[in-house]
Structure formats: C-alpha cells, structure tokens
Design a protein around this motif. Sequence first.
Motif, mmCIF file in Angstrom:
data_model
loop_
_atom_site.group_PDB
_atom_site.id
_atom_site.type_symbol
_atom_site.label_atom_id
_atom_site.label_comp_id
_atom_site.label_asym_id
_atom_site.label_seq_id
_atom_site.Cartn_x
_atom_site.Cartn_y
_atom_site.Cartn_z
ATOM 1 N N THR A 191 7.798 -3.351 -1.180
ATOM 2 C CA THR A 191 9.359 -2.952 -0.752
ATOM 3 C C THR A 191 9.366 -1.418 0.252
ATOM 4 O OG1 THR A 191 9.776 -3.614 -2.953
ATOM 5 C CG2 THR A 191 11.374 -2.126 -2.129
ATOM 6 N N GLY A 192 8.555 -0.744 -0.381
ATOM 7 C CA GLY A 192 8.147 0.657 0.501
ATOM 8 C C GLY A 192 8.037 0.244 1.856
ATOM 9 N N LEU A 193 7.321 -0.569 2.237
ATOM 10 C CA LEU A 193 6.963 -1.212 3.790
ATOM 11 C C LEU A 193 8.143 -1.561 4.265
ATOM 12 C CD1 LEU A 193 4.890 -1.719 6.251
ATOM 13 C CD2 LEU A 193 4.406 -3.772 5.026
ATOM 14 N N LEU A 194 9.162 -2.430 3.725
ATOM 15 C CA LEU A 194 10.202 -2.923 4.219
ATOM 16 C C LEU A 194 11.312 -1.777 4.247
ATOM 17 C CD1 LEU A 194 10.303 -6.306 2.599
ATOM 18 C CD2 LEU A 194 9.452 -6.040 4.651
ATOM 19 N N LEU A 195 11.431 -0.989 3.467
ATOM 20 C CA LEU A 195 12.566 0.007 3.398
ATOM 21 C C LEU A 195 12.036 1.021 4.563
ATOM 22 C CD1 LEU A 195 13.424 0.467 -0.240
ATOM 23 C CD2 LEU A 195 14.636 -0.591 1.682
ATOM 24 N N MET A 227 10.499 0.843 7.135
ATOM 25 C CA MET A 227 10.617 0.140 8.567
ATOM 26 C C MET A 227 11.870 0.399 9.021
ATOM 27 S SD MET A 227 7.672 -1.450 9.491
ATOM 28 C CE MET A 227 8.170 -2.771 10.936
ATOM 29 N N ALA A 228 12.810 0.949 8.326
ATOM 30 C CA ALA A 228 14.200 1.371 8.697
ATOM 31 C C ALA A 228 14.410 2.788 8.192
ATOM 32 C CB ALA A 228 15.415 0.357 8.254
ATOM 33 N N GLN A 231 5.546 7.115 3.636
ATOM 34 C CA GLN A 231 4.336 6.863 4.528
ATOM 35 C C GLN A 231 4.511 5.902 5.413
ATOM 36 O OE1 GLN A 231 1.154 5.123 2.724
ATOM 37 N NE2 GLN A 231 -0.522 6.503 3.803
ATOM 38 N N THR A 232 5.387 4.997 5.359
ATOM 39 C CA THR A 232 5.646 3.929 6.380
ATOM 40 C C THR A 232 6.538 4.730 7.525
ATOM 41 O OG1 THR A 232 5.316 1.889 5.024
ATOM 42 C CG2 THR A 232 6.507 1.846 6.822
ATOM 43 N N ALA A 233 7.542 5.357 6.909
ATOM 44 C CA ALA A 233 8.534 6.056 8.012
ATOM 45 C C ALA A 233 7.557 6.880 8.735
ATOM 46 C CB ALA A 233 9.774 6.569 7.100
ATOM 47 N N ALA A 234 6.695 7.782 8.308
ATOM 48 C CA ALA A 234 6.138 9.008 8.896
ATOM 49 C C ALA A 234 5.189 8.233 10.097
ATOM 50 C CB ALA A 234 5.293 9.688 8.020
ATOM 51 N N LEU A 235 4.273 7.350 9.446
ATOM 52 C CA LEU A 235 3.410 6.449 10.287
ATOM 53 C C LEU A 235 3.969 5.829 11.680
ATOM 54 C CD1 LEU A 235 0.796 5.025 7.933
ATOM 55 C CD2 LEU A 235 0.595 7.405 9.356
ATOM 56 N N LEU A 236 5.370 5.102 11.316
ATOM 57 C CA LEU A 236 5.818 4.449 12.234
ATOM 58 C C LEU A 236 6.513 5.473 13.186
ATOM 59 C CD1 LEU A 236 7.806 1.586 10.418
ATOM 60 C CD2 LEU A 236 5.948 1.544 11.905
ATOM 61 N N ARG A 281 4.319 -6.930 14.995
ATOM 62 C CA ARG A 281 3.083 -7.634 14.694
ATOM 63 C C ARG A 281 1.585 -7.025 15.336
ATOM 64 N NH1 ARG A 281 4.427 -12.073 16.676
ATOM 65 N NH2 ARG A 281 2.760 -12.379 18.398
ATOM 66 N N ARG A 282 1.625 -6.539 16.320
ATOM 67 C CA ARG A 282 0.436 -6.110 17.124
ATOM 68 C C ARG A 282 0.215 -4.789 17.225
ATOM 69 N NH1 ARG A 282 -2.811 -10.471 17.632
ATOM 70 N NH2 ARG A 282 -1.777 -12.320 18.595
ATOM 71 N N HIS A 283 1.183 -3.798 16.797
ATOM 72 C CA HIS A 283 0.955 -2.454 17.077
ATOM 73 C C HIS A 283 1.485 -1.512 15.715
ATOM 74 C CE1 HIS A 283 -0.098 -2.855 21.324
ATOM 75 N NE2 HIS A 283 0.881 -3.708 21.372
ATOM 76 N N LEU A 284 2.526 -2.006 15.276
ATOM 77 C CA LEU A 284 3.456 -1.105 14.403
ATOM 78 C C LEU A 284 2.526 -1.655 13.108
ATOM 79 C CD1 LEU A 284 6.877 -1.203 15.221
ATOM 80 C CD2 LEU A 284 5.185 0.584 15.673
ATOM 81 N N LEU A 285 2.556 -2.922 12.394
ATOM 82 C CA LEU A 285 1.972 -3.110 11.330
ATOM 83 C C LEU A 285 0.640 -2.840 11.142
ATOM 84 C CD1 LEU A 285 3.614 -6.388 10.401
ATOM 85 C CD2 LEU A 285 3.978 -4.337 9.150
ATOM 86 N N PRO A 286 -0.303 -3.092 12.253
ATOM 87 C CA PRO A 286 -1.642 -2.431 12.143
ATOM 88 C C PRO A 286 -2.056 -1.122 12.062
ATOM 89 C CG PRO A 286 -1.606 -4.292 13.735
ATOM 90 C CD PRO A 286 -0.324 -3.895 13.472
ATOM 91 N N ALA A 287 -1.107 -0.329 12.419
ATOM 92 C CA ALA A 287 -1.171 1.087 12.228
ATOM 93 C C ALA A 287 -0.592 1.650 10.921
ATOM 94 C CB ALA A 287 -0.146 1.983 13.497
ATOM 95 N N VAL A 288 0.246 0.865 10.224
ATOM 96 C CA VAL A 288 0.663 1.217 9.050
ATOM 97 C C VAL A 288 -0.064 0.604 7.890
ATOM 98 C CG1 VAL A 288 2.923 1.198 7.343
ATOM 99 C CG2 VAL A 288 2.969 1.736 9.775
ATOM 100 N N VAL A 289 -0.240 -0.649 7.822
ATOM 101 C CA VAL A 289 -0.721 -1.323 6.533
ATOM 102 C C VAL A 289 -2.093 -0.688 5.957
ATOM 103 C CG1 VAL A 289 -1.662 -3.677 5.621
ATOM 104 C CG2 VAL A 289 0.324 -3.487 7.244
ATOM 105 N N PRO A 290 -3.081 -0.517 6.856
ATOM 106 C CA PRO A 290 -4.410 0.102 6.499
ATOM 107 C C PRO A 290 -4.153 1.313 5.498
ATOM 108 C CG PRO A 290 -4.900 -0.868 8.508
ATOM 109 C CD PRO A 290 -3.114 -0.713 8.229
ATOM 110 N N PRO A 291 -3.733 2.250 6.053
ATOM 111 C CA PRO A 291 -3.375 3.561 5.109
ATOM 112 C C PRO A 291 -2.378 3.295 4.000
ATOM 113 C CG PRO A 291 -2.151 3.838 7.305
ATOM 114 C CD PRO A 291 -3.181 2.725 7.395
ATOM 115 N N LEU A 292 -1.599 2.371 4.182
ATOM 116 C CA LEU A 292 -0.675 2.008 2.894
ATOM 117 C C LEU A 292 -1.331 1.439 1.819
ATOM 118 C CD1 LEU A 292 2.389 2.087 2.465
ATOM 119 C CD2 LEU A 292 2.576 -0.462 2.962
#
Length: 583
Positions: free
Chosen positions: A411-415, A417-418, A467-472, A496-507
Amino acid sequence: MSVAHTPARPLLWPTAAGRLLAGAALLGAVAALPWLSGADPARTVLRARSADQNPTPAELDAVRRQLGLDEGPLTHLAHWLRGLPGGDAGVSWVSGEPVMPQVATALSVSLTLMLGAFAVTVLVAGLLCARTVFLGSRRRLRRDRAGGTAAVLAALPKFLLASVLATVCGVWWGWFPSSGWEGPQSMVLPSLALGIPSGAMLGGLLDQALPAAFHEPWARTAYAVGLPPGHIARNALRRTLPGMLPQLLPTVVALVGGAVAVEKIFNIPGLGRLALDAAVAQDLPVLQTATLALVLLGVSAGVLIRALRHALLGRPLRDGALPALHRPPLTVPRSLRWITAGCALALLALVTAGLLRDPLQVDTAARLLSPSLEHPLGTDALGRDLLARLGHGALRTAGVALAVTAVSALTGLLLGMAPRASAGPTEVVSTLPAVLAGLLIAGVTGPSVWGAACAVCVVGWSPYAAQTAALLEQERASGHIAASVSLGAGRLHLVRRHLLPAVVPPLVRNALLRLPTTVLVLASLGFLGLGEQPPTPEWGRLLSENQPYAELAPWVVLGPAAALVVLSVLAVTGSVQGRGKGA
C-alpha cells in the motif's frame, strides 16, 4: 504523474488538499467513535466518572441530556470546531475541566520526551553506521554488513526495555527516577527505551544506503586528490540522509502519540496516554483535541522534513541532475550463512518442540516455575508451559505479522508512487496511534485478530509511502532517467526498469526491520481487547501478559523476546544473503 526530466515547480495544492481531507476524515471518524463503538456512551462516561457498574436509567438519561448525546456526532463536531478559533476546546466529559490546558500540558511533556528520544536515536544510529563511515571514507569498504546488531536492537520491545531500565537503573541502582515527570533526570530512562529501537531502525537503513554514496564518482575523485576522510564522510552523509529523513516522521515524531506503554510504565502524563484514556472512556472533547494536536504536529514535521531534504540535496534535485545511487557489489561474510542457518534451526526446534506440548493446560501448582527439563522455558503466571505456547503461536504470529507487513508495504509503495496526492495523508496518518485506529475499527467490526490487522494496516503504510516518495523524487532527478526519456522510453518502461528497482530493495529492508514492531503493535491491540483474545498463544501477547512478572520471573518474557529477536535477525540476514546472490 510525469516522469519527464524537465524540472518544473511542483504544484502545492494537491498536497494541501490531501492534508485537509485526511485531517477532516480522521476528525470525523473520531467524532463518531462513541456512536460507532456499539456501547452506550452515557454508560461509559458515567463509569469513568464514578466507577458505577450499574447506573439507573434516570442517571443515564441525565448524562445524555447533559452531554447532548441525542444530537449526534456532526452537531458535536461542529460545536467543537466553532470554539477552536477562540481557544475553547470544550470541557472534559469525565472530569468537567477545560480540555485545552490538559492537552497543552500533555503535548509539552510528549514533545520533551520526543526530543530526548531523538537524541538517543541519533546517537544509536551514528554508532551503528560508524564502521561503514570510517571504512567508506578511506576506500576500505569491502565486505557487506549483516545488519544483525540493528535487527536485534530494533526488535527489542519498547515496553519491555522500559521495564528493565526502570527496574535496574531506577529501582535497584537508583541512578534515575523510575516514575513520574519532575525534571530532566526523569526523561533519561524513557528516552533510552524509546530511542534505542528507533535508532536501530534508522541506523540500519542508513548503514545499508551509505556504501552506494561512497561508490559514487565524486567520492573516488575526492579520495584520489587527497581530500581528508572527514570531508568525504560529511558529503556521503549529506547524500544519503535525505532518503532517511522521511522515516523520522513515523519513527520518532510518532512517539508523541504512540509511546503509550512507556508513558504508563514510567507514569508520564504524555499525550499518547491522555488520548488512549480519553478513547477508552469515550471522552470526546479530549480525544478530538488530542487527535487535532497530533495531526498538526504530523503536518508541521512533514513540512520541515521536506524543506530539510530539499536543502540537503540542493540544486541538483531542482535541476534534475542528481546522480542515482547504486549499491556496489560487496563480499558477503561467510559467517552470515552460519548466523542465518542457526536462527532458522533455532526457530524450527522451538516450533517442533512446542507443538508436541499442550499450550492451554493450566496448572496453578506450577506457576512461574524456572526453566527445567520438564519445562525448558519455564511456566507463566497460570502454570502453562511457555515452550508450548511459543511453539503453537509461532506460525500464527509470523503469518499475521508477515501478511500485515506485506499489505502495508505494498500500500505504501502504491501511494508513494503518487507523492503529491499521498503526502498529506502520509503526514496525518504517521502520528496516529495504532490503538486509536484499532478502537475505530473495532467499533465497526468488533474485536478480532483480523480487525487488529486491519487497524495496523491503516496506519502501517505511512513509513513505506514516505520512503517511496523520497526515493522516487531522487531517482526522477537523475541523469539516466533523462537519457531514457530522450531515447523514447515510455512510462511503463521507466517504472519497471528504473524506478521500481531503485525503490523496492530499500523498501523490503525497511519492512523486515519493522516486522517485530508489527508483532508488538498487534499484541498491544490484543492486550486492550481489540485483537487476538486469550488464551490464544501469540508471541506479542505473551510479552504483554507476562510483562508484570518480569522482575519476579524474568524467563516469562525472555523466551518470547528472544524468539522475536531471532525472527528479526533471520529476516534481515536472509535478505542480505539474497542481495549478495543477486549481485
């Protein structure tokens, strides 16, 4: 949501509208709590006033007329809002005293305690990162960190740590006051109880982010031209701190309303304790004013943290010229495999041995027995075997906690992203105590383990969204995003290729560090009658139930606490090994 490289001045109205709507929704839900709970508000208030368990119908009618309960929640909310501009928040339904002085005093106490906890948090986080900073600034960082120390400290239950500190440092040794709020010395022990796990949480995240900063070209150039290690270390911290700052809101600032257990143990008249007592007694004016104070605190802290982040990142963030952080391949220590295997075998042995025993058998003649061959972990206050209760509660505890953590993180990841739309709700929800959310949800669904899980999910997504908003934001300002856009990359490809790989591991790392906290929050809701009900064996509840006996029989809490720590270390070290194989 544009991912283009062209810098533009962000619109402020979506964030402001999100804050306003989230705050209004929360205050509206709180205003409806006496009517949602299903219990008679007049009976609850009268019981809180005089402890009268069997009031007469005439007494109940008198209370209803006095409080205007027949008018409904909207009328009460409107009346309360009309008085706020003049500093009038009404009077307490229970004590009859003005609300504003009570809330102001409790808020000042909680803010002071938060500042003390923040100082401890910074100290603990600095100690956990000291090795990485020292080696990285000298280009000697070769081996990955397991993160076991951070996992152990982050998994320590705050209320258990508070009890130990109060007993040992307050009662036995007499170093600091063990109860009350009388001066600077009174804040030392509660600040340690709150700050050590919080510092471990933030320190573990920062320690995993620093190697990427030391691997950047500027760091290699600075080392090559002979700049001092202190200069390199300061710039590396400035590079990585912006990604960690949003975690201050749900981790440290949220202690103002969320440190209820510690406030009760040390008898501190803080805002969290005041809000919980008001919610239980359905003292609506006090609860509404305390909630409003928490909302304003969360929004103010969110604005300050956002401004500090932008000041640290500076012009590269505004111009879209911020280099992306990429963690270098580091050697995973061989000992990490043994640690992971040892934790896994310990949990497996615990579950297997516990499942062979009866967790519900009560033997009053065997109360609080110390560990022995017959009872390897001892017995609790009812004479039940602790090994059996730990073993039978393992799958349920881990399963519910993992499910809640996964839902909250997703939920935090999806929210996140906006970020413009979710910034306001994130700030509002970050300081909301999970207990209050549990009371609101239990009023609708009734007390249950899944109601408690929903309550934790309602407030648990905010750290991951922040965290997602800051990293994005940092990733979108990097040069490779602009290069991909110029080559015709679409939005889906960028995500898929840039944003999610940068966010998902620290998340994921953040979620694993917060796993024990999820267990304890679920336990606190169950202890208040809002979640898992006795005699169901559940690790967090075992800690809550046995905490009063910790001084007399420490083994009743050592077993569940150790199991929780082992689970946390297993999750963190397993993720490090997975990252090492991926690299």
